[in-house]
Design an enzyme around this catalytic site. Structure first.
Site, PDB file in Angstrom:
ATOM      1  N   HIS A 199       0.952  -0.995  -0.080  1.00 11.17           N
ATOM      2  CA  HIS A 199       0.049   0.048  -0.221  1.00 11.17           C
ATOM      3  C   HIS A 199       0.727   1.132  -0.174  1.00 11.17           C
ATOM      4  O   HIS A 199       0.625   2.068  -0.811  1.00 11.17           O
ATOM      5  CB  HIS A 199      -0.930   0.082   1.095  1.00 11.17           C
ATOM      6  CG  HIS A 199      -1.762   1.033   1.316  1.00 11.17           C
ATOM      7  ND1 HIS A 199      -3.083   1.041   0.525  1.00 11.17           N
ATOM      8  CD2 HIS A 199      -1.885   2.343   1.858  1.00 11.17           C
ATOM      9  CE1 HIS A 199      -3.739   2.283   0.780  1.00 11.17           C
ATOM     10  NE2 HIS A 199      -3.097   3.188   1.667  1.00 11.17           N
ATOM     11  N   GLU A 200       1.923   1.197   0.819  1.00 11.84           N
ATOM     12  CA  GLU A 200       2.692   2.688   1.074  1.00 11.84           C
ATOM     13  C   GLU A 200       3.468   2.507  -0.372  1.00 11.84           C
ATOM     14  O   GLU A 200       3.994   3.682  -0.726  1.00 11.84           O
ATOM     15  CB  GLU A 200       3.688   2.412   2.229  1.00 11.84           C
ATOM     16  CG  GLU A 200       2.669   2.497   3.775  1.00 11.84           C
ATOM     17  CD  GLU A 200       1.987   3.822   3.723  1.00 11.84           C
ATOM     18  OE1 GLU A 200       2.310   4.923   3.030  1.00 11.84           O
ATOM     19  OE2 GLU A 200       0.531   3.568   4.135  1.00 11.84           O
TER      20      GLU A 200
ATOM     21  N   HIS B  23       1.624   4.573  -2.603  1.00 13.21           N
ATOM     22  CA  HIS B  23       1.875   6.056  -2.534  1.00 13.21           C
ATOM     23  C   HIS B  23       3.353   6.661  -2.722  1.00 13.21           C
ATOM     24  O   HIS B  23       3.265   7.744  -3.633  1.00 13.21           O
ATOM     25  CB  HIS B  23       1.620   6.438  -1.068  1.00 13.21           C
ATOM     26  CG  HIS B  23       0.184   6.075  -0.550  1.00 13.21           C
ATOM     27  ND1 HIS B  23      -0.899   6.571  -1.333  1.00 13.21           N
ATOM     28  CD2 HIS B  23      -0.039   5.556   0.602  1.00 13.21           C
ATOM     29  CE1 HIS B  23      -2.017   6.219  -0.419  1.00 13.21           C
ATOM     30  NE2 HIS B  23      -1.572   5.490   0.515  1.00 13.21           N
TER      31      HIS B  23
END
Length: 629
Positions: free
Chosen positions: A21-22, A25
């Site tokens: 997920h990170e 980003h």
């Protein structure tokens, strides 16, 4: 040990999801030329970090989150960071900012799809799309009892569903999802039978009130993998949990090649009850031959050889050999062709042996004539059940040792009862097993035994039986604070002695429930009959002071539900007896088993991944409304 490994695995899996997920980003921020100051997995104090270029890469102590710290970004509402740096997050176009925020979710979606694709290529574990058991009846939205389409079309155990309405079926989940999607529309099944024949059937699903959805009446199959192994009297078994049973030594049957399901394995083992055989099992990738004595698959099967194994007839199928021979609901079946029946699997095995030899089978049965049990003999031929492919006589049975001890003098080979001073004419009111907490073996049966009295059968209406078992709903606060649910009428009535009878003017019973330790002690309960109609109360008015309600399912000769009552026994006639179990073989419980699906081509992996995504989304949509009920 296993719990610790599971916790570590869960933490690592959670950390991986966060990392992906990170990473989404982070990569979108780099693509948008936003300055990333820190990329951290975990929260709290940093335990390791390294700066590469302009970004610090860190690992924090708590693996319960993670973050990407960008120049000009603050997650707390109301905070805005002014910056003249064009590489600041806050100075980027709104489209870029949205893309950066969405990047984490996008990477989770893409990574999930890739994982599903890899699993499909590797061999995705699936439950086989085969028929386990065929459900005969369903109760629809009008509370009508209707036959299921699988029963009407004679689907049988082991049938493999190849397609539903032209869509290929790879797993039992596929079968259920496609069937639910069709709802009330006709469902065309392509079916592979174990004899190699392929045929099609068009079915119309029926609504099943218990499931809350439409159903075909097909139950999930058991596999060949062992879920539990239980013995008695301290005996040991070489069979282990997680073994896969693939054959019986001396037989040329390969269960996997034949496509057998667990229910069919139980049938094959039934012909070897109390007989030492050898099983072929798959253990850690190797095939082993191990000695084995089969006892059955339920706790009652293990008890039967010690107590007598009487089979209680709950239902007789209309037009069956059993009905034609004159067997009635409520009959106890004791012997077959002169051989004492040990337990449920044993009677199945004896019936199948008679069918293979094309011989009749004669049963010794005990029937209640209103006063006592009388010995009768009934002879019949067997017939093949179209839903199982196995030979049957046409009865639905139970095996519960609660009830009368019948004709024990004919069974001198039961020293366990003799050692506990239990004789013919005694009645077991209730029982419990002891010893399993010390391992995989039971050691004793603790039974509440009445030495005097006679059995009475009191018929119930079906409506009264349903109300007797129905539990009153608990309020929100009672559930919240963990209060125990109120006892049902049956839980108050069973295992109890009638202290005060009910009348039309005072429709309630006062009962003494016998103490679990000392039979001379009891706990008093009130059984309110207000919820029962005048007709339904009739049976309760027939109960007399001093009657004991035996803790078992019972039926009358016409098949209606009934109470089994012991009459004429005093409290001083009751005693708890410890029956020392003897080695009766090994109980085997099988589990529902996932097996790797073999792809027909590498491109099929994309189809499976797509279908899995649709199933996950569909399941999520179905579950969410339940949180708001």
């Amino acid at each position: 040990m296993l719990e610790g490994v599971s916790i570590i695995t869960a933490i690592l899996g959670f950390a991986f999801v966060i990392f992906i997920h990170e990473l989404g980003h982070f990569l979108f921020a780099k693509w948008a030329d936003v300055k990333v100051e820190r990329f951290s997995i975990g929260m709290g104090p940093i335990i390791w970090s390294r700066t590469i270029g302009e970004t610090e890469y860190a690992l924090s102590i708590l693996p319960v989150g993670g973050y990407v710290k960008m120049l000009g970004q603050e997650d707390l509402p109301g905070q805005h960071v002014e910056s003249s740096d064009q590489r600041s997050f806050s100075n980027k176009h709104p489209g870029w900012r949205a893309a950066i925020l969405f990047g984490g979710v996008l990477f989770n979606i893409v990574s999930s799809y890739i994982i599903l694709l890899i699993l499909a290529w590797y061999g995705l574990p699936v439950f086989s799309p085969q028929v386990g058991m065929v459900q005969q009846y369903a109760v629809n939205e009008k509370d009508e009892r209707v036959e299921t389409p699988a029963w009407q079309h004679d689907l049988r155990i082991g049938d493999k569903i190849l397609s539903v309405n032209g869509k290929k079926v790879r797993s039992y989940t596929d079968l259920m999802m496609y069937s639910l999607a069709a709802s009330t529309e006709p469902i065309k099944l392509e079916i592979l039978r174990q004899d190699g024949s392929i045929f099609t059937e068009e079915l119309n699903s029926v609504y099943d009130k218990e499931r809350g959805s439409h159903t075909l009446g097909i139950e999930m199959p058991l596999g060949m993998r062992v879920a539990d192994v239980v013995t008695a009297a301290g005996a040991t078994s070489e069979l282990q949990v997680d073994d896969r049973i693939v054959g019986i030594v001396g037989s040329d049957e390969d269960f996997d090649k034949m496509g057998l399901v667990g229910h069919q394995l139980y049938s094959r083992l039934a012909t070897h009850v109390q007989e030492e055989i050898k099983l072929r099992v798959e253990r850690e990738g190797e095939i082993k031959e191990i000695p084995f004595t089969y006892a059955g698959y339920t706790v009652s099967d293990l008890i039967g050889p010690n107590i007598g194994g009487l089979i209680y007839t709950l239902k007789v199928i209309e037009g069956s050999p059993a009905q034609q021979a004159g067997i009635l609901p409520g009959d106890f079946i004791a012997k077959a062709n002169g051989q004492r029946i040990i337990n449920g699997p044993h009677i199945n095995g004896l019936v199948n042996e008679a069918a293979r030899a094309d011989k009749s089978i004669t049963f010794d049965i005990y029937r209640h004539d209103g006063e006592s049990y009388k010995l009768l003999q009934k002879t019949m031929k067997t017939y093949e059940d179209p839903h199982t492919g196995m030979s049957i006589i046409g009865i639905s049975r139970s095996q519960d040792i609660s009830g009368p001890i019948i004709a024990i003098e004919e069974n001198q080979e039961l020293p366990a009862l003799a050692a506990a001073d239990i004789e013919a004419g005694h009645t077991i009111l209730r029982w419990e097993l002891n010893g399993r907490e010390e391992g995989s073996t039971y050691k004793t049966i603790r039974a509440l035994v009445a030495q005097k009295g006679h059995i009475q059968i009191l018929p119930l209406t079906e409506e009264a039986e349903q109300k007797m078992y129905k539990r009153q709903p608990m309020g929100f606060w009672a559930r919240l604070f963990g209060f125990k649910p109120p006892k049902t009428t049956w839980e108050r009535l069973s295992k109890s002695r009638i202290k005060e009878v009910a009348t039309e003017k005072n429709p309630r019973l006062l009962v003494d429930q016998i103490n679990n330790v000392d039979a001379s002690k009891s706990e008093m309960y009130e059984v309110d009959l207000i919820k029962f109609s005048a007709e339904e109360r009739e049976v309760f008015f027939k109960l007399q002071e001093g009657d004991y309600v035996v803790n078992r399912d019972a039926v009358a000769a016409d098949g209606s539900p009934a109470l089994m009552v012991l009459r004429g026994a005093e409290q001083s006639d009751l005693a708890w007896k410890d029956i020392q179990l003897q080695d009766a073989g090994t109980l085997v419980a099988l589990m529902m088993e996932e097996r790797p699906y073999q792809l027909e081509s590498w491109t099929e992996g994309f189809t499976i991944a797509n279908d899995m995504c649709v199933q996950i989304i569909g399941t999520t949509i179905n579950i969410i409304p339940r949180f708001f009920k």
